[in-house]
Design a protein around this motif. Structure first.
Motif, PDB file in Angstrom:
ATOM      1  N   PRO A 171       0.189 -16.219   8.637  1.00  0.00           N
ATOM      2  CA  PRO A 171      -1.156 -16.727   8.348  1.00  0.00           C
ATOM      3  C   PRO A 171      -1.355 -18.149   9.202  1.00  0.00           C
ATOM      4  O   PRO A 171      -0.446 -18.660   9.127  1.00  0.00           O
ATOM      5  CB  PRO A 171      -1.202 -17.018   6.867  1.00  0.00           C
ATOM      6  N   VAL A 172      -2.638 -18.252   9.593  1.00  0.00           N
ATOM      7  CA  VAL A 172      -2.842 -19.323  10.518  1.00  0.00           C
ATOM      8  C   VAL A 172      -3.301 -20.726   9.589  1.00  0.00           C
ATOM      9  O   VAL A 172      -4.090 -20.460   8.583  1.00  0.00           O
ATOM     10  CB  VAL A 172      -3.819 -19.086  11.586  1.00  0.00           C
ATOM     11  N   LEU A 173      -2.745 -21.740   9.918  1.00  0.00           N
ATOM     12  CA  LEU A 173      -3.185 -22.891   8.951  1.00  0.00           C
ATOM     13  C   LEU A 173      -4.633 -23.118   9.018  1.00  0.00           C
ATOM     14  O   LEU A 173      -5.132 -23.346   9.828  1.00  0.00           O
ATOM     15  CB  LEU A 173      -2.317 -24.220   9.487  1.00  0.00           C
ATOM     16  N   GLN A 174      -5.107 -23.590   7.810  1.00  0.00           N
ATOM     17  CA  GLN A 174      -6.719 -24.182   7.540  1.00  0.00           C
ATOM     18  C   GLN A 174      -6.631 -25.706   7.661  1.00  0.00           C
ATOM     19  O   GLN A 174      -5.755 -26.443   6.859  1.00  0.00           O
ATOM     20  CB  GLN A 174      -7.106 -23.379   6.306  1.00  0.00           C
ATOM     21  N   LYS A 185      -3.703 -25.637  13.732  1.00  0.00           N
ATOM     22  CA  LYS A 185      -3.935 -24.500  13.249  1.00  0.00           C
ATOM     23  C   LYS A 185      -3.284 -23.329  14.223  1.00  0.00           C
ATOM     24  O   LYS A 185      -3.841 -22.744  14.965  1.00  0.00           O
ATOM     25  CB  LYS A 185      -5.288 -24.215  13.910  1.00  0.00           C
ATOM     26  N   ILE A 186      -2.126 -23.270  13.861  1.00  0.00           N
ATOM     27  CA  ILE A 186      -1.139 -22.249  14.198  1.00  0.00           C
ATOM     28  C   ILE A 186      -0.621 -21.147  12.981  1.00  0.00           C
ATOM     29  O   ILE A 186      -0.724 -21.893  12.008  1.00  0.00           O
ATOM     30  CB  ILE A 186      -0.132 -23.007  15.331  1.00  0.00           C
ATOM     31  N   PRO A 187      -0.165 -19.966  13.488  1.00  0.00           N
ATOM     32  CA  PRO A 187       0.616 -19.107  12.170  1.00  0.00           C
ATOM     33  C   PRO A 187       2.134 -19.697  12.098  1.00  0.00           C
ATOM     34  O   PRO A 187       2.485 -20.768  12.665  1.00  0.00           O
ATOM     35  CB  PRO A 187       0.648 -18.094  13.034  1.00  0.00           C
ATOM     36  N   VAL A 188       2.463 -19.300  11.160  1.00  0.00           N
ATOM     37  CA  VAL A 188       3.934 -19.718  10.617  1.00  0.00           C
ATOM     38  C   VAL A 188       4.749 -19.516  11.790  1.00  0.00           C
ATOM     39  O   VAL A 188       5.455 -20.591  12.187  1.00  0.00           O
ATOM     40  CB  VAL A 188       4.206 -18.568   9.434  1.00  0.00           C
ATOM     41  N   VAL A 189       4.956 -18.458  12.488  1.00  0.00           N
ATOM     42  CA  VAL A 189       5.831 -18.105  13.636  1.00  0.00           C
ATOM     43  C   VAL A 189       4.769 -18.124  15.041  1.00  0.00           C
ATOM     44  O   VAL A 189       3.893 -17.432  15.095  1.00  0.00           O
ATOM     45  CB  VAL A 189       6.327 -16.850  13.476  1.00  0.00           C
ATOM     46  N   HIS A 190       5.070 -19.401  15.802  1.00  0.00           N
ATOM     47  CA  HIS A 190       4.192 -19.588  16.602  1.00  0.00           C
ATOM     48  C   HIS A 190       4.543 -19.090  18.265  1.00  0.00           C
ATOM     49  O   HIS A 190       3.873 -18.763  18.936  1.00  0.00           O
ATOM     50  CB  HIS A 190       3.763 -21.010  16.924  1.00  0.00           C
ATOM     51  N   GLY A 191       5.803 -18.697  18.331  1.00  0.00           N
ATOM     52  CA  GLY A 191       6.562 -18.145  19.343  1.00  0.00           C
ATOM     53  C   GLY A 191       6.407 -19.173  20.790  1.00  0.00           C
ATOM     54  O   GLY A 191       6.011 -18.468  21.939  1.00  0.00           O
ATOM     55  N   MET A 192       6.540 -20.596  20.545  1.00  0.00           N
ATOM     56  CA  MET A 192       6.369 -21.170  21.745  1.00  0.00           C
ATOM     57  C   MET A 192       7.551 -22.379  21.727  1.00  0.00           C
ATOM     58  O   MET A 192       8.223 -22.439  20.684  1.00  0.00           O
ATOM     59  CB  MET A 192       5.143 -22.356  21.601  1.00  0.00           C
ATOM     60  N   THR A 193       7.933 -22.550  22.821  1.00  0.00           N
ATOM     61  CA  THR A 193       9.082 -23.666  23.114  1.00  0.00           C
ATOM     62  C   THR A 193       8.476 -25.049  22.782  1.00  0.00           C
ATOM     63  O   THR A 193       7.275 -25.274  22.607  1.00  0.00           O
ATOM     64  CB  THR A 193       9.599 -23.727  24.290  1.00  0.00           C
ATOM     65  N   ILE A 194       9.344 -26.018  22.487  1.00  0.00           N
ATOM     66  CA  ILE A 194       8.819 -27.400  22.352  1.00  0.00           C
ATOM     67  C   ILE A 194       7.838 -27.831  23.452  1.00  0.00           C
ATOM     68  O   ILE A 194       6.814 -28.625  23.213  1.00  0.00           O
ATOM     69  CB  ILE A 194      10.048 -28.623  21.990  1.00  0.00           C
ATOM     70  N   ALA A 195       8.365 -27.618  24.961  1.00  0.00           N
ATOM     71  CA  ALA A 195       7.487 -27.998  25.928  1.00  0.00           C
ATOM     72  C   ALA A 195       6.035 -27.559  26.113  1.00  0.00           C
ATOM     73  O   ALA A 195       5.005 -27.741  26.452  1.00  0.00           O
ATOM     74  CB  ALA A 195       8.064 -27.720  27.393  1.00  0.00           C
ATOM     75  N   ALA A 377      -7.417 -11.460  12.586  1.00  0.00           N
ATOM     76  CA  ALA A 377      -8.438 -12.124  13.533  1.00  0.00           C
ATOM     77  C   ALA A 377      -8.067 -13.516  13.811  1.00  0.00           C
ATOM     78  O   ALA A 377      -8.057 -13.815  15.044  1.00  0.00           O
ATOM     79  CB  ALA A 377      -9.666 -12.031  12.843  1.00  0.00           C
ATOM     80  N   ASP A 378      -7.430 -14.325  13.013  1.00  0.00           N
ATOM     81  CA  ASP A 378      -6.903 -15.497  13.490  1.00  0.00           C
ATOM     82  C   ASP A 378      -5.677 -15.565  14.125  1.00  0.00           C
ATOM     83  O   ASP A 378      -5.881 -16.272  15.333  1.00  0.00           O
ATOM     84  CB  ASP A 378      -6.654 -16.341  12.158  1.00  0.00           C
TER      85      ASP A 378
END
Length: 396
Positions: A171-174, A185-195, A377-378
Motif C-alpha cells: 500500500p502507498v502511504l496516505q 507517498k510511496i509503497p512499502v517496497v519502493h524499488g529504488m536505491t538511495i541516490a 491504482a496507487d
C-alpha cells in the motif's frame, strides 16, 4: 559547483558502459578515484554507520588515511557502529577510534541543525538501505537533504544497491499517516536505491517550500534492479542475514501487533509467533540480547513458524507475503486480537502500513486478493513516477 557537475557527468558515463556479466557489483564507496580528488581541501561531514565500508575498511578511516579532512560524523538509527536497538535513543559522543565527534540523527535530533553543519564544505552520505518505506535510513536522507538545502551545503551521495530493489509492492502511504517510519507517498517496497530516492525527493519537490538540495552522486558499477545483491554487512542489529532482509518488508507489519517476529532470538525477522497462537510447530522464546534489550514477549514461549527457508519465494514472486499476517489474524481469533487492545498497536500498525485501510481490511476479513487489488491504482501511479528517477536498468 564545476567539480560537482563533472562528478555527476562522469557517473552517468560510467553507468552507460556495459559491464561483463561475470563482474561483481562495485558499490560507489569503492570508486575512490572518482570522488576522493573532489574532497581535497574541504571540511567534510560524513553520514555513515557500520555498513559504510570500502572493502574491509570503514569509509571514515579511508578518508582520514588519505589525508582528507573529516571533521564530523553523523549517524542514523542504531548508531555509528550499528549496535543500538530499533527506536533506542542514540547519544552524541566521540568515536573511540578516531576521536571524531559523533552526532546522532535519531531521537530528538532527526534533522541536523544549522549549527551542527557549521564549518562544513560538503556532506558525504553513505548508508546501506534495504528498500522498505519504514526502514528509517531514507527518512534520515530526507531530513539531511532538507538541512543541506536550507544551509546551501552540497551533498555527495555514495550509492549502494537495494537488496529488495527487484520489485515494487504494498500500500502507498496516505498524507495523514506521515511519520519517521513513512514520510512520503510511496509503497512499502519502493524499488529504488538511495541516490534514486534522493532524485525523487528533489524532483517531486518534497522538501518544504519547494527547496532543492544541491547534491551529486557516485553510482554503483555493474548493478541493475534485477540484481540479487547480497549484503556483506548486516544493515542493522536485527537483520543478520539475507533471509531477514528479504522477509523484512513482509514481517515488519507485525511490529504493530501483539505477535513477535523473533527479536530477542538469533533469527529475528525470520519467524513469527505468539504464546496463544494455536497453529504452527516452531517454538522460540525472546530474551534480552544485544540489539534487542527488551523484546516483545520477553521470556514467553511462542508458537509459530520459522520462515528463513521461505525467503526465496519473495525473490521468485516479487511481492509482499500477506499470508503471514492474515494467517496469524485468523488463528488468533477468539484468543486475542492480533492488533491488540491498546491504542499503541493500532496507531503503530497504521503508521507502518501507511494508512488505516489495511488494518480495517484485515479486521473485516477481506481476502488477500481483494486487499492486493485495492493497492493497484496507487501502485500504478507510483511506478510511473519512479521510472523518471531510475539510474539503473529496471527489472521490467
Amino acid at each position: 559547483m564545476k567539480n560537482i557537475l563533472l562528478l555527476f557527468i562522469s557517473c552517468l558515463i560510467a553507468q552507460c558502459s556495459i559491464a561483463k556479466p561475470d563482474e561483481s557489483v562495485k558499490v560507489a564507496a569503492e570508486r575512490t578515484t572518482i570522488y576522493f580528488p573532489l574532497l581535497k581541501g574541504k571540511s567534510i561531514g560524513v553520514i555513515a554507520n557500520q555498513t559504510s565500508m570500502i572493502n574491509n575498511t570503514h569509509l571514515v578511516d579511508s578518508l582520514l588515511a588519505s589525508g582528507l579532512n573529516v571533521t564530523k560524523v553523523f549517524c542514523p538509527e542504531h548508531g555509528f557502529r550499528g549496535t543500538a536497538d530499533a527506536g533506542e535513543h542514540v547519544d552524541h559522543r566521540k568515536d573511540a577510534k578516531t576521536g571524531l565527534p559523533i552526532i546522532s540523527l535519531y531521537g530528538s535530533n532527526k534533522k541536523p541543525s544549522a549549527e551542527q553543519l557549521d564549518g562544513l564544505d560538503i556532506l558525504l552520505f553513505d548508508i546501506q538501505d534495504v528498500g522498505a518505506r519504514f526502514y528509517t535510513y531514507i527518512s534520515t536522507l530526507y531530513y539531511v537533504m532538507e538541512a543541506c538545502a536550507e544551509k546551501n551545503l552540497p551533498m555527495l551521495i555514495l550509492d549502494r544497491p537495494n537488496p529488495n530493489g527487484f520489485y515494487v509492492d504494498g500500500p502507498v502511504l496516505q498524507e495523514d499517516f506521515k511519520s519517521f517510519v513513512g514520510i512520503h507517498k510511496i509503497p512499502v517496497v519502493h524499488g529504488m536505491t538511495i541516490a534514486e530516492y534522493a532524485q525523487m525527493i528533489n524532483g517531486e519537490h518534497w522538501l518544504p517550500n519547494k527547496l532543492q538540495c544541491e547534491f551529486s552522486m557516485v553510482l554503483c558499477d555493474n548493478y541493475t534492479h534485477s540484481t540479487y545483491y547480497e549484503l556483506p554487512i548486516k544493515p542493522s542489529p536485527n537483520l543478520p542475514n539475507m533471509a531477514s532482509v528479504y522477509l523484512y518488508p513482509s514481517l515488519c507489519l507485525f511490529e504493530g501487533t501483539v505477535v513477535s517476529i523473533g527479536r530477542g532470538t538469533d533469527i529475528p525477522f525470520q519467524c513469527y509467533g505468539h504464546p496463544k497462537l494455536v497453529y504452527g510447530s516452531f517454538l522460540f522464546t525472546p530474551e534480552s540480547v544485544p540489539g534487542a534489550k527488551n523484546p516483545k514477549l520477553k521470556g514467553e514461549a511462542c508458537t509459530g513458524f520459522y520462515l528463513g527457508s521461505a525467503a526465496d519465494h519473495i525473490k521468485t514472486d516479487g511481492k509482499l507475503q500477506l499470508n503471514y499476517l492474515l494467517g496469524a489474524h485468523k488463528h488468533l481469533a477468539g484468543e486475542i486480537d492480533l492488533l491488540g487492545d491498546e491504542n499503541f498497536f493500532n496507531s503503530f500498525f497504521d503508521k507502518l502500513a501507511g494508512s488505516d485501510v489495511l488494518r480495517k481490511q484485515i479486521e473485516a476479513g477481506m481476502s488477500e486478493e481483494a486487499i492486493r487489488a485495492s493497492w493497484q491504482a496507487d501502485l500504478k501511479t507510483f511506478k510511473v513516477m519512479r521510472k523518471k528517477y531510475l539510474l539503473y536498468d529496471d527489472f521490467e
